[in-house]
Design an enzyme around this catalytic site. Structure first.
Site, PDB file in Angstrom:
ATOM      1  N   CYS A   4       0.849  -1.205   0.000  1.00 47.68           N
ATOM      2  CA  CYS A   4       0.000   0.000   0.000  1.00 47.68           C
ATOM      3  C   CYS A   4       0.883   1.254   0.000  1.00 47.68           C
ATOM      4  O   CYS A   4       1.726   1.437   0.883  1.00 47.68           O
ATOM      5  CB  CYS A   4      -0.912  -0.016   1.233  1.00 47.68           C
ATOM      6  SG  CYS A   4      -1.782   1.534   1.485  1.00 47.68           S
ATOM      7  N   HIS A  46      -3.267   0.890   8.548  1.00 45.47           N
ATOM      8  CA  HIS A  46      -4.031   0.696   7.318  1.00 45.47           C
ATOM      9  C   HIS A  46      -5.521   0.479   7.595  1.00 45.47           C
ATOM     10  O   HIS A  46      -5.905  -0.438   8.308  1.00 45.47           O
ATOM     11  CB  HIS A  46      -3.486  -0.499   6.526  1.00 45.47           C
ATOM     12  CG  HIS A  46      -4.182  -0.661   5.202  1.00 45.47           C
ATOM     13  ND1 HIS A  46      -3.766   0.008   4.067  1.00 45.47           N
ATOM     14  CD2 HIS A  46      -5.277  -1.366   4.846  1.00 45.47           C
ATOM     15  CE1 HIS A  46      -4.586  -0.294   3.067  1.00 45.47           C
ATOM     16  NE2 HIS A  46      -5.509  -1.135   3.510  1.00 45.47           N
ATOM     17  N   HIS A 100      -8.152   8.091   3.398  1.00 43.07           N
ATOM     18  CA  HIS A 100      -7.511   9.412   3.416  1.00 43.07           C
ATOM     19  C   HIS A 100      -8.575  10.483   3.271  1.00 43.07           C
ATOM     20  O   HIS A 100      -9.603  10.281   2.635  1.00 43.07           O
ATOM     21  CB  HIS A 100      -6.449   9.548   2.318  1.00 43.07           C
ATOM     22  CG  HIS A 100      -6.926   9.182   0.949  1.00 43.07           C
ATOM     23  ND1 HIS A 100      -7.075   7.870   0.541  1.00 43.07           N
ATOM     24  CD2 HIS A 100      -7.305   9.939  -0.109  1.00 43.07           C
ATOM     25  CE1 HIS A 100      -7.511   7.847  -0.708  1.00 43.07           C
ATOM     26  NE2 HIS A 100      -7.673   9.085  -1.135  1.00 43.07           N
TER      27      HIS A 100
HETATM   28  P1  5GP Z   1      -8.195   9.377  -4.183  1.00 46.11           P
HETATM   29  O1  5GP Z   1      -8.201   9.477  -5.686  1.00 46.11           O
HETATM   30  O2  5GP Z   1      -7.986   7.953  -3.737  1.00 46.11           O
HETATM   31  O3  5GP Z   1      -9.331  10.037  -3.500  1.00 46.11           O
HETATM   32  O4  5GP Z   1      -6.937  10.226  -3.722  1.00 46.11           O
HETATM   33  C1  5GP Z   1      -5.635   9.771  -3.850  1.00 46.11           C
HETATM   34  C2  5GP Z   1      -4.756  10.995  -3.897  1.00 46.11           C
HETATM   35  O5  5GP Z   1      -3.432  10.596  -3.620  1.00 46.11           O
HETATM   36  C3  5GP Z   1      -4.731  11.689  -5.270  1.00 46.11           C
HETATM   37  O6  5GP Z   1      -5.154  13.047  -5.117  1.00 46.11           O
HETATM   38  C4  5GP Z   1      -3.265  11.584  -5.690  1.00 46.11           C
HETATM   39  O7  5GP Z   1      -2.802  12.739  -6.350  1.00 46.11           O
HETATM   40  C5  5GP Z   1      -2.542  11.349  -4.373  1.00 46.11           C
HETATM   41  N1  5GP Z   1      -1.342  10.558  -4.480  1.00 46.11           N
HETATM   42  C6  5GP Z   1      -1.189   9.370  -5.121  1.00 46.11           C
HETATM   43  N2  5GP Z   1       0.063   8.903  -4.984  1.00 46.11           N
HETATM   44  C7  5GP Z   1       0.718   9.817  -4.218  1.00 46.11           C
HETATM   45  C8  5GP Z   1       2.055   9.899  -3.721  1.00 46.11           C
HETATM   46  O8  5GP Z   1       2.911   9.037  -3.950  1.00 46.11           O
HETATM   47  N3  5GP Z   1       2.371  10.993  -2.964  1.00 46.11           N
HETATM   48  C9  5GP Z   1       1.462  11.974  -2.691  1.00 46.11           C
HETATM   49  N4  5GP Z   1       1.898  13.006  -1.943  1.00 46.11           N
HETATM   50  N5  5GP Z   1       0.194  11.930  -3.140  1.00 46.11           N
HETATM   51  C10 5GP Z   1      -0.169  10.871  -3.890  1.00 46.11           C
HETATM   52 ZN    ZN Z   2      -2.221   1.316   3.675  1.00 42.12          ZN
END
Ligand code: 5GP
Ligand code: ZN
Length: 114
Positions: A4, A46, A100
């Site tokens: 993850c 997690h 998140h």
């Molecule tokens: P979701 O799309 O699941 O709601 O949000 C995931 C968020 O994680 C996205 O806004 C994406 O830009 C961010 N994200 C994905 N991988 C990384 C990473 O390796 N580092 C950081 N700082 N943000 C990440």
């Molecule tokens: Zn996790």
């Protein structure tokens, strides 16, 4: 979970630009910001998504919102306003399977979202 990405960020195995950290929670800047302020707040342990919040682990959510309250003051968006979003599942737009909370601010945010 070993594969993850947010567990790896929580453990420091993948670097992140940290905004806040304690023993239970990490807040860091989103790598692809959708607003002038775009911070992700995660539990270090997690939890897959909102679907996995239960009686055993739900206290972390209250703690996360206390942390968000501190961050918005520090980043100067407490008074101008902001949005907290947790995408859940495919139709909710979740792309990372570790709970998140997006904290978005610094511009006018449209409603409803797309
Ligand atoms: P979701 O799309 O699941 O709601 O949000 C995931 C968020 O994680 C996205 O806004 C994406 O830009 C961010 N994200 C994905 N991988 C990384 C990473 O390796 N580092 C950081 N700082 N943000 C990440
Ligand atoms: Zn996790």
């Amino acid at each position: 979970m070993s594969d993850c990405i947010f567990c790896k960020i929580a453990k420091g195995e993948i670097p992140s630009k940290k905004v806040y950290e304690d023993d239970k929670v990490l807040a860091f800047y989103d790598i692809e910001p959708a607003a002038p302020v775009h911070v992700l707040v995660i539990p270090k342990n997690h939890i897959g998504s909102i679907n996995e919040i239960n009686n055993e682990n739900s206290s972390i959510v209250a703690h996360i919102f206390e942390v968000i309250n501190k961050i918005v003051v520090e980043l100067n968006i407490a008074d101008t306003g902001y949005r907290v979003v947790s995408n859940c599942g495919d139709q909710g737009g979740q792309t990372v399977g570790h709970l998140h909370f997006h904290l978005l601010g610094g511009r006018n945010l449209a409603w409803p979202p797309g």
